[in-house]
Scaffold this active site. Sequence first.
Site, PDB file in Angstrom:
ATOM      1  N   LYS A 124      -1.136  -2.011   2.419  1.00  0.00           N
ATOM      2  CA  LYS A 124      -2.571  -0.879   2.737  1.00  0.00           C
ATOM      3  C   LYS A 124      -4.274  -1.880   3.132  1.00  0.00           C
ATOM      4  O   LYS A 124      -4.999  -1.532   2.385  1.00  0.00           O
ATOM      5  CB  LYS A 124      -2.638   0.249   2.476  1.00  0.00           C
ATOM      6  CG  LYS A 124      -1.438   1.202   1.838  1.00  0.00           C
ATOM      7  CD  LYS A 124      -1.524   2.193   1.272  1.00  0.00           C
ATOM      8  CE  LYS A 124      -0.728   3.663   0.813  1.00  0.00           C
ATOM      9  NZ  LYS A 124       0.457   2.646   0.165  1.00  0.00           N
ATOM     10  N   ARG A 125      -3.742  -3.063   3.803  1.00  0.00           N
ATOM     11  CA  ARG A 125      -4.943  -3.709   3.464  1.00  0.00           C
ATOM     12  C   ARG A 125      -6.011  -3.935   4.777  1.00  0.00           C
ATOM     13  O   ARG A 125      -5.398  -2.567   5.492  1.00  0.00           O
ATOM     14  CB  ARG A 125      -4.686  -5.440   4.530  1.00  0.00           C
ATOM     15  CG  ARG A 125      -3.576  -5.891   3.452  1.00  0.00           C
ATOM     16  CD  ARG A 125      -4.091  -6.342   1.632  1.00  0.00           C
ATOM     17  NE  ARG A 125      -3.259  -6.973   0.871  1.00  0.00           N
ATOM     18  CZ  ARG A 125      -2.616  -6.900   0.151  1.00  0.00           C
ATOM     19  NH1 ARG A 125      -3.465  -6.485  -0.813  1.00  0.00           N
ATOM     20  NH2 ARG A 125      -2.224  -7.894  -1.128  1.00  0.00           N
TER      21      ARG A 125
END
Lengths: 281, 281
Positions: free
Chosen positions: B95-96
């Site tokens: 979930k960058r």
Amino acid sequence: MNFTDMLLDAERQNRSLLCVGLDPDPARFPHHMRNDPDRIYEFCAAIVDATADLAIAFKPQIAYFAAHRAEDQLERLMAHIRVAAPHVPVILDAKRGDIGSTAEQYAKEAFERYGADAVTLSPFMGFDSVQPYLRYPGKGVFLLCRTSNPGGDDFQNQRLADVPGQPKLYEHIARLAQGPWNVSGQVGLVVGATYPAEIARVRELAPTVPLLIPGVGAQGGDAQATVQAGWRGGAGGTTAAVAVNSSRAILYAGAGADFAQAARQEAERTRETLWRARLFD
Amino acid sequence: MNFTDMLLDAERQNRSLLCVGLDPDPARFPHHMRNDPDRIYEFCAAIVDATADLAIAFKPQIAYFAAHRAEDQLERLMAHIRVAAPHVPVILDAKRGDIGSTAEQYAKEAFERYGADAVTLSPFMGFDSVQPYLRYPGKGVFLLCRTSNPGGDDFQNQRLADVPGQPKLYEHIARLAQGPWNVSGQVGLVVGATYPAEIARVRELAPTVPLLIPGVGAQGGDAQATVQAGWRGGAGGTTAAVAVNSSRAILYAGAGADFAQAARQEAERTRETLWRARLFD
């Protein structure tokens, strides 16, 4: 001491609003260290030593360490900052955003493993993605609010149809950070420096939360307009902190053996510009 | 082979829509390994070996490794999956969400260091926060679209005043993923399983992109309704893939020395439920 107090304390002691961003890119290191990822710690520690009396905060960007398998060097760097600059808080720039047990793991990474004083987060998944971090007393979170990249407009600038007054998404986030989400005074906001009018708008909606403002220096924001839009203080002291980040302009100011000295000069110049900008009418 | 083809290939070979989530929590390990973070690799590798013929994908959640200083174990695990399950793609759940040179570093971390086939991303910072990942040919990104946690409503469910038709934010993201953002067929979406009606809505707006659907198992989504809302296929083969994730229900199905066997049984049961759900009228 909680995170906001640490920030105000460092502002006072170092007479500074300058956050020194630590984005170590071995391809841009000084000639004698260039392209050597094993020297990330050495490079960053030299920057810290050269700017310890000039910074309101240090902000390591974790991606630069992770891409080079250098988590151990980040751990050593965090420990070094505690010794070399014990009065300067450290914001781990990670922009995490997840929920429940996963968010607990990320909080553990930031606050226990690395010992950061604050961490940047994406608010996209909502309040329960922020709560696990707030369970660490005194630690801070900076929520992405308005970013100055071209894509920052894609969602952050959209007006919300069903919220009273139809605020833009970033305005809605600013209100939440000042109010319902800020149960324990641990919440700050990330607002890009490219549009000072938007910093002023965020400050209007969130009059007391600390602002982390990237985009000065390599990203080209106007330092003076930025401070005037975000900083609030006076004879009684600072009432609303800003930490204006510069990374590459400082880190890569010199390419020779004296790179740390060159970084110091650039940091000193930027600090001075930011500090003077407080004195507007 | 590009990421979508890998997914469809694994679906066919393993007759499966089940994504096995690897969220290793030493506190929940089998008795003989409990609370030993040095055995994260060993635990996960045993799960991979036991489910290699049952999974459409594996999804390691990086926070669980980072919190325990176990990046090296994640590297070994990724290498092991290549050998033990060469036909099963790996989605790195990270979930960058960042921009420019920082996003490049995160892409390097996911695709070069760890060798993932796809990575989960937060779209909050806009399209230029996604582009650096798309420069890796054949690699995939899964953008957060609609998450099933309580805070998922905070922003994702807000209607956008100035977009024609006033879609909700998650609907807007689904349209972008199907259309303008999906220049090279590398974009998928993350949609929580709690509300099948929302999966159906996403599928309507994004008829061909792969969906990663967490929330079955420990998070309680209804497996059958989930598949019926998201999967699209027929005699000519699958036209729109779904990977329905289960993590804890599989990982911690047993607490004894036979934990991998217990995990296999639970995975087999879930795979069967998901696979049969395709056969609705």
